[in-house]
Design an enzyme around this catalytic site. Sequence first.
Site, PDB file in Angstrom:
ATOM      1  N   TYR A   1      33.335  36.290  24.241  1.00  0.00           N
ATOM      2  CA  TYR A   1      33.567  34.528  23.615  1.00  0.00           C
ATOM      3  C   TYR A   1      32.433  33.935  22.955  1.00  0.00           C
ATOM      4  O   TYR A   1      32.121  33.092  22.248  1.00  0.00           O
ATOM      5  CB  TYR A   1      33.866  33.549  25.275  1.00  0.00           C
ATOM      6  CG  TYR A   1      35.067  33.840  25.194  1.00  0.00           C
ATOM      7  CD1 TYR A   1      35.797  34.715  26.319  1.00  0.00           C
ATOM      8  CD2 TYR A   1      35.716  32.322  25.674  1.00  0.00           C
ATOM      9  CE1 TYR A   1      37.573  34.615  26.184  1.00  0.00           C
ATOM     10  CE2 TYR A   1      37.405  32.357  25.493  1.00  0.00           C
ATOM     11  CZ  TYR A   1      37.967  33.868  26.393  1.00  0.00           C
ATOM     12  OH  TYR A   1      38.787  33.354  26.796  1.00  0.00           O
TER      13      TYR A   1
ATOM     14  N   LYS B   1      37.138  48.391  32.145  1.00  0.00           N
ATOM     15  CA  LYS B   1      37.055  49.297  31.361  1.00  0.00           C
ATOM     16  C   LYS B   1      36.054  50.213  30.941  1.00  0.00           C
ATOM     17  O   LYS B   1      36.050  49.967  29.748  1.00  0.00           O
ATOM     18  CB  LYS B   1      37.864  48.396  29.492  1.00  0.00           C
ATOM     19  CG  LYS B   1      38.964  49.731  28.780  1.00  0.00           C
ATOM     20  CD  LYS B   1      40.146  49.563  29.437  1.00  0.00           C
ATOM     21  CE  LYS B   1      40.218  51.054  28.703  1.00  0.00           C
ATOM     22  NZ  LYS B   1      42.186  51.485  29.248  1.00  0.00           N
TER      23      LYS B   1
ATOM     24  N   ASP C   1      43.666  47.963  32.823  1.00  0.00           N
ATOM     25  CA  ASP C   1      45.075  47.850  32.189  1.00  0.00           C
ATOM     26  C   ASP C   1      45.953  48.293  32.930  1.00  0.00           C
ATOM     27  O   ASP C   1      47.032  47.746  33.691  1.00  0.00           O
ATOM     28  CB  ASP C   1      45.355  48.819  31.002  1.00  0.00           C
ATOM     29  CG  ASP C   1      44.389  50.591  31.282  1.00  0.00           C
ATOM     30  OD1 ASP C   1      43.814  50.070  32.186  1.00  0.00           O
ATOM     31  OD2 ASP C   1      44.501  51.072  30.699  1.00  0.00           O
TER      32      ASP C   1
ATOM     33  N   ASP D   1      40.459  35.794  31.764  1.00  0.00           N
ATOM     34  CA  ASP D   1      41.505  34.903  30.946  1.00  0.00           C
ATOM     35  C   ASP D   1      42.539  35.624  30.547  1.00  0.00           C
ATOM     36  O   ASP D   1      43.453  34.637  31.440  1.00  0.00           O
ATOM     37  CB  ASP D   1      40.335  34.783  29.566  1.00  0.00           C
ATOM     38  CG  ASP D   1      41.835  33.850  28.424  1.00  0.00           C
ATOM     39  OD1 ASP D   1      42.203  32.411  29.065  1.00  0.00           O
ATOM     40  OD2 ASP D   1      42.229  34.284  27.314  1.00  0.00           O
TER      41      ASP D   1
ATOM     42  N   ASP E   1      45.805  34.575  33.646  1.00  0.00           N
ATOM     43  CA  ASP E   1      47.098  33.797  32.840  1.00  0.00           C
ATOM     44  C   ASP E   1      48.174  34.580  33.737  1.00  0.00           C
ATOM     45  O   ASP E   1      49.578  34.024  33.955  1.00  0.00           O
ATOM     46  CB  ASP E   1      47.425  33.891  31.050  1.00  0.00           C
ATOM     47  CG  ASP E   1      46.728  32.342  30.917  1.00  0.00           C
ATOM     48  OD1 ASP E   1      46.148  31.745  31.426  1.00  0.00           O
ATOM     49  OD2 ASP E   1      47.599  32.180  29.518  1.00  0.00           O
TER      50      ASP E   1
HETATM   51  C1  IPM Z   1      41.386  28.764  29.620  1.00  0.00           C
HETATM   52  C2  IPM Z   1      41.289  28.403  28.383  1.00  0.00           C
HETATM   53  C3  IPM Z   1      40.796  28.507  27.909  1.00  0.00           C
HETATM   54  C4  IPM Z   1      39.875  29.682  27.885  1.00  0.00           C
HETATM   55  C5  IPM Z   1      40.787  28.431  26.092  1.00  0.00           C
HETATM   56  C6  IPM Z   1      41.439  27.212  25.975  1.00  0.00           C
HETATM   57  C7  IPM Z   1      39.687  28.194  25.259  1.00  0.00           C
HETATM   58  O1  IPM Z   1      42.401  29.886  27.801  1.00  0.00           O
HETATM   59  O2  IPM Z   1      40.526  28.152  30.570  1.00  0.00           O
HETATM   60  O3  IPM Z   1      41.372  30.484  30.239  1.00  0.00           O
HETATM   61  O4  IPM Z   1      40.504  31.281  26.746  1.00  0.00           O
HETATM   62  O5  IPM Z   1      38.747  30.558  28.332  1.00  0.00           O
HETATM   63 MG    MG Z   2      42.839  31.308  29.162  1.00  0.00          MG
END
Ligand code: IPM
Ligand code: MG
Length: 352
Positions: free
Chosen positions: A142, A189, A221, A245, A249
């Site tokens: 990042y 990884k 993975d 990240d 999710d």
């Molecule tokens: C998160 C989001 C952010 C990230 C984006 C919006 C930059 O997906 O907080 O997980 O990738 O960190």
């Molecule tokens: Mg995210």
Amino acid sequence: MKLTIALLAGDGIGPEVIAQAVKVCDAIALKYKHEINWTPALTGAAAIDAVGDPYPESTHEICLKADAVLFGAVGHPRYDNDPSAKVRPEQGLLKMRQKLGLFANVRPTFTFPSLIDKSPLKRERIEGTDLIFLRELTGGIYFGDKGRTDGGETAFDTCTYTRAEVIRLAKKGFELAMTRSKKLCCVDKANVLETSRLWRETVQNMEKDYPQVMVSYEFVDAVAMRLVQWPNTYDVLITENLFGDILTDEASVIAGSMGLMPSASVGEKTSLYEPIHGSYPQAAGKDIANPLATVLSAAMMFEDAFNLKAEAEAIRMVVNKSLEQGIVTEDLAGKNKAYKTSEVGDWLVANL
Ligand code: IPM
Ligand code: MG
């Protein structure tokens, strides 16, 4: 207690979900005799429109002076399909994480008994899941060098980690594991990436300082697969920025809705609390977004930033009650009545 909370509502559904969390916090303050001084500040696309910067210095000052930051979401479709945009709302989030030194992102994943059948995963797979991701938030790909060469035909993003960055994140992981079931999983990884080998080596060296913690090392993975097969076998997981990240999710699916998952970002300066869902622009202004992730983030704020455990518990209890009684927004309502964002907020306040 006198509490100053910076309020960064941001874009999309941010202002709507933040408004419900503010109502709930104010009700808690009244009940437990605290005084909250809300200090609103601009961020995201809203800040670009107003001052041309998604995380202006004035906002940073407000965050530095506050006891905690409550954050909504940033992002606007106007930027998503325009790769050439020079400033983007998400840059504000990254700049904020960096300037506030928020190197650890805490993302708990748990199931709500009343919602277990809302998850697309089978009940027997997810029942009892209670895990926490500690995602490194200010390093890795990042924040590494990025750019184009070859007249724009080649692009690169660089992933860099220092040992010190790994140690401070892993230390939080070990400490958290000590307060729970003493199980820590380091996700990397290391069969391919040098940064992952540094992570693994560093965590291995730290094991002797926490002899009671059982550490496992798993490839990202494989974790992506096991996380939806056997989530209840995990407890504390530590990982680098991009892996974290993606996996968080994925983990939100376990709870049944992304609209439920809170998070905290902690580090060197003021801590920040935010829902893990984004700005959900399709729902903006419609009063339909689920405010519970933000309300639960406020609960984390009371517990961790202010050490006010009873207040946090009161919020969690009223959220559970709303779920049990079906006072939920359309993402969770199914065939039943869907309540508006603001109606859920009002109900929480009335039932606290
Ligand atoms: C998160 C989001 C952010 C990230 C984006 C919006 C930059 O997906 O907080 O997980 O990738 O960190
Ligand atoms: Mg995210």
